[in-house]
Scaffold this motif. Structure first.
Motif, PDB file in Angstrom:
ATOM      1  N   MET A 154     -28.195  12.845 -47.153  1.00  0.00           N
ATOM      2  CA  MET A 154     -28.828  11.639 -46.617  1.00  0.00           C
ATOM      3  C   MET A 154     -28.613  10.458 -47.560  1.00  0.00           C
ATOM      4  O   MET A 154     -28.870  10.570 -48.762  1.00  0.00           O
ATOM      5  N   SER A 155     -28.158   9.352 -47.038  1.00  0.00           N
ATOM      6  CA  SER A 155     -27.963   8.167 -47.863  1.00  0.00           C
ATOM      7  C   SER A 155     -29.304   7.513 -48.174  1.00  0.00           C
ATOM      8  O   SER A 155     -30.256   7.627 -47.387  1.00  0.00           O
ATOM      9  N   PRO A 156     -29.426   6.825 -49.311  1.00  0.00           N
ATOM     10  CA  PRO A 156     -30.688   6.148 -49.647  1.00  0.00           C
ATOM     11  C   PRO A 156     -31.116   5.135 -48.589  1.00  0.00           C
ATOM     12  O   PRO A 156     -32.320   4.975 -48.332  1.00  0.00           O
ATOM     13  N   GLU A 157     -30.156   4.450 -47.970  1.00  0.00           N
ATOM     14  CA  GLU A 157     -30.485   3.463 -46.944  1.00  0.00           C
ATOM     15  C   GLU A 157     -31.105   4.133 -45.720  1.00  0.00           C
ATOM     16  O   GLU A 157     -32.106   3.666 -45.177  1.00  0.00           O
ATOM     17  N   THR A 158     -30.505   5.250 -45.294  1.00  0.00           N
ATOM     18  CA  THR A 158     -31.047   5.984 -44.150  1.00  0.00           C
ATOM     19  C   THR A 158     -32.440   6.521 -44.467  1.00  0.00           C
ATOM     20  O   THR A 158     -33.355   6.447 -43.645  1.00  0.00           O
ATOM     21  N   ALA A 159     -32.599   7.074 -45.659  1.00  0.00           N
ATOM     22  CA  ALA A 159     -33.896   7.622 -46.057  1.00  0.00           C
ATOM     23  C   ALA A 159     -34.969   6.535 -46.072  1.00  0.00           C
ATOM     24  O   ALA A 159     -36.108   6.764 -45.633  1.00  0.00           O
ATOM     25  N   LYS A 160     -34.608   5.355 -46.554  1.00  0.00           N
ATOM     26  CA  LYS A 160     -35.581   4.260 -46.605  1.00  0.00           C
ATOM     27  C   LYS A 160     -35.979   3.815 -45.209  1.00  0.00           C
ATOM     28  O   LYS A 160     -37.150   3.511 -44.953  1.00  0.00           O
ATOM     29  N   ASN A 161     -35.026   3.813 -44.277  1.00  0.00           N
ATOM     30  CA  ASN A 161     -35.338   3.432 -42.903  1.00  0.00           C
ATOM     31  C   ASN A 161     -36.256   4.445 -42.238  1.00  0.00           C
ATOM     32  O   ASN A 161     -37.143   4.086 -41.452  1.00  0.00           O
ATOM     33  N   TRP A 162     -36.047   5.706 -42.520  1.00  0.00           N
ATOM     34  CA  TRP A 162     -36.830   6.768 -41.891  1.00  0.00           C
ATOM     35  C   TRP A 162     -38.214   6.936 -42.509  1.00  0.00           C
ATOM     36  O   TRP A 162     -39.197   7.109 -41.808  1.00  0.00           O
ATOM     37  N   PHE A 163     -38.279   6.903 -43.850  1.00  0.00           N
ATOM     38  CA  PHE A 163     -39.516   7.241 -44.539  1.00  0.00           C
ATOM     39  C   PHE A 163     -40.198   6.048 -45.210  1.00  0.00           C
ATOM     40  O   PHE A 163     -41.292   6.190 -45.740  1.00  0.00           O
ATOM     41  N   GLY A 164     -39.535   4.903 -45.246  1.00  0.00           N
ATOM     42  CA  GLY A 164     -40.097   3.753 -45.943  1.00  0.00           C
ATOM     43  C   GLY A 164     -39.663   3.688 -47.387  1.00  0.00           C
ATOM     44  O   GLY A 164     -39.681   2.630 -48.008  1.00  0.00           O
ATOM     45  N   ALA A 165     -39.276   4.820 -47.945  1.00  0.00           N
ATOM     46  CA  ALA A 165     -38.762   4.903 -49.319  1.00  0.00           C
ATOM     47  C   ALA A 165     -37.939   6.174 -49.420  1.00  0.00           C
ATOM     48  O   ALA A 165     -38.204   7.157 -48.723  1.00  0.00           O
ATOM     49  N   ALA A 166     -36.924   6.152 -50.262  1.00  0.00           N
ATOM     50  CA  ALA A 166     -36.074   7.331 -50.420  1.00  0.00           C
ATOM     51  C   ALA A 166     -36.869   8.471 -51.041  1.00  0.00           C
ATOM     52  O   ALA A 166     -37.565   8.269 -52.035  1.00  0.00           O
ATOM     53  N   PRO A 167     -36.820   9.684 -50.478  1.00  0.00           N
ATOM     54  CA  PRO A 167     -37.514  10.834 -51.086  1.00  0.00           C
ATOM     55  C   PRO A 167     -37.031  11.052 -52.510  1.00  0.00           C
ATOM     56  O   PRO A 167     -35.847  10.898 -52.801  1.00  0.00           O
ATOM     57  N   PRO A 168     -37.912  11.410 -53.421  1.00  0.00           N
ATOM     58  CA  PRO A 168     -37.537  11.532 -54.840  1.00  0.00           C
ATOM     59  C   PRO A 168     -36.660  12.747 -55.106  1.00  0.00           C
ATOM     60  O   PRO A 168     -36.733  13.755 -54.390  1.00  0.00           O
ATOM     61  N   ASP A 169     -35.845  12.630 -56.136  1.00  0.00           N
ATOM     62  CA  ASP A 169     -35.104  13.777 -56.640  1.00  0.00           C
ATOM     63  C   ASP A 169     -36.095  14.743 -57.281  1.00  0.00           C
ATOM     64  O   ASP A 169     -37.040  14.322 -57.951  1.00  0.00           O
ATOM     65  N   LEU A 170     -35.888  16.048 -57.076  1.00  0.00           N
ATOM     66  CA  LEU A 170     -36.861  17.046 -57.546  1.00  0.00           C
ATOM     67  C   LEU A 170     -36.369  17.878 -58.730  1.00  0.00           C
ATOM     68  O   LEU A 170     -36.982  18.896 -59.047  1.00  0.00           O
ATOM     69  N   THR A 171     -35.307  17.447 -59.382  1.00  0.00           N
ATOM     70  CA  THR A 171     -34.803  18.228 -60.507  1.00  0.00           C
ATOM     71  C   THR A 171     -35.876  18.431 -61.575  1.00  0.00           C
ATOM     72  O   THR A 171     -36.013  19.524 -62.124  1.00  0.00           O
ATOM     73  N   MET A 172     -36.650  17.394 -61.849  1.00  0.00           N
ATOM     74  CA  MET A 172     -37.610  17.455 -62.949  1.00  0.00           C
ATOM     75  C   MET A 172     -39.057  17.541 -62.477  1.00  0.00           C
ATOM     76  O   MET A 172     -39.971  17.381 -63.280  1.00  0.00           O
ATOM     77  N   VAL A 173     -39.281  17.798 -61.196  1.00  0.00           N
ATOM     78  CA  VAL A 173     -40.659  17.787 -60.686  1.00  0.00           C
ATOM     79  C   VAL A 173     -41.526  18.829 -61.369  1.00  0.00           C
ATOM     80  O   VAL A 173     -42.715  18.602 -61.632  1.00  0.00           O
ATOM     81  N   ASP A 174     -40.954  19.988 -61.691  1.00  0.00           N
ATOM     82  CA  ASP A 174     -41.738  21.033 -62.349  1.00  0.00           C
ATOM     83  C   ASP A 174     -42.161  20.610 -63.755  1.00  0.00           C
ATOM     84  O   ASP A 174     -43.282  20.871 -64.186  1.00  0.00           O
ATOM     85  N   ARG A 175     -41.291  19.927 -64.468  1.00  0.00           N
ATOM     86  CA  ARG A 175     -41.608  19.514 -65.836  1.00  0.00           C
ATOM     87  C   ARG A 175     -42.612  18.369 -65.846  1.00  0.00           C
ATOM     88  O   ARG A 175     -43.376  18.211 -66.803  1.00  0.00           O
TER      89      ARG A 175
END
Length: 262
Positions: A94-115
């Motif tokens: 999903m491109s950031p532009e498409t994500a922003k149109n759908w959700f209002g903001a691009a969903p965050p990357d989750l690589t570091m969510v656990d830390r």
């Protein structure tokens, strides 16, 4: 010295801010990086349900497959849903532009969510979605209030309903008075609401199976947050063993040096 104190102060403030987001008591969850089947299931679930919106752009398919003992061919055929190669980064299509149109903001990357959040936070967040028609995606979350995403695992878990003491489980059609009371704040949610009840027969998994699925995803994200953690732990035992052996020889050498003096 002063800069170090400032750094630790900022870190403490950051951690307190994260902890303050939710007052829900978290169910303990202990990750296990030696449980390869759990990590493999967690990766499969993430790639099937989460990668469409959330990337892991600091992690590579090849490194992940090697660490989790997944053959490259199997990973490419079953876990890579774009035209990326095995050495590519785990990015969403999903491109950031498409994500922003759908959700209002691009969903965050989750690589570091656990830390950042902690493994128990991820585990409990996956388990505490509930139906809330007042929200844009029809669901809310007890651990992450007013969450801005759909419950993508609802077909696995079933339809989760927030049950309140003194009331029947909230029914969006017939329980309008209860729903309004909760929304307007006339009912103290922390004092009057139980955990989450799942409407029977609405999910493809049992409660135990879904708990395991949530554990597997959280365990996988724990691995992704620091892929070298398990190897460092294994290497640490060898380092401690070497230091213990070195201590023995150093002690013997010290006695040899000082025996004539004494």
């Amino acid at each position: 010295m002063r800069s170090a104190l400032v750094w630790f102060g900022c870190l403490a403030l950051g951690l307190s801010a994260v902890a303050a987001e939710s007052t829900v008591e978290l169910e303990p969850m202990t990750p296990n990086l030696e449980d390869k089947p759990s990590l493999q299931r967690g990766m499969a679930l993430f790639m099937n349900y989460c990668i469409g919106c959330h990337s892991l752009k600091f992690q590579r398919y090849e490194r992940t497959a090697d660490d989790l003992a997944i053959p490259h061919k199997v990973a490419l055929e079953n876990l890579v849903f774009t035209d990326q190669q095995i050495g590519g980064l785990m990015e969403t299509a999903m491109s950031p532009e498409t994500a922003k149109n759908w959700f209002g903001a691009a969903p965050p990357d989750l690589t570091m969510v656990d830390r950042v959040r902690g493994t128990a936070w991820v585990y409990n967040m996956l388990k505490t979605f509930y139906v809330d028609e007042a929200r844009p995606f029809g669901v809310n979350n007890r651990v992450y209030p007013n969450i801005g995403m759909p419950h993508v695992l609802m077909d696995l878990q079933g339809t989760p309903i927030e049950e309140c003491r003194g009331y029947t489980p909230i029914d969006i059609l017939d329980g309008e008075e209860t729903v309004v009371a909760l929304r307007e704040g006339t009912v103290d949610r922390e004092q009057n609401c139980n955990f989450i009840e799942v409407e029977p027969g609405t999910g493809s998994m049992s409660e135990e199976e879904y708990d395991q699925a949530a554990y597997d995803i959280a365990n996988f994200l724990h691995y992704v947050g620091d892929p070298g953690r398990a190897e460092r732990h294994r290497l640490g035992y060898w380092v401690l063993g070497f230091l213990a052996l070195l201590f023995v020889f150093a002690t013997m050498l010290n006695r040899e040096y000082w025996k004539d003096v004494h």
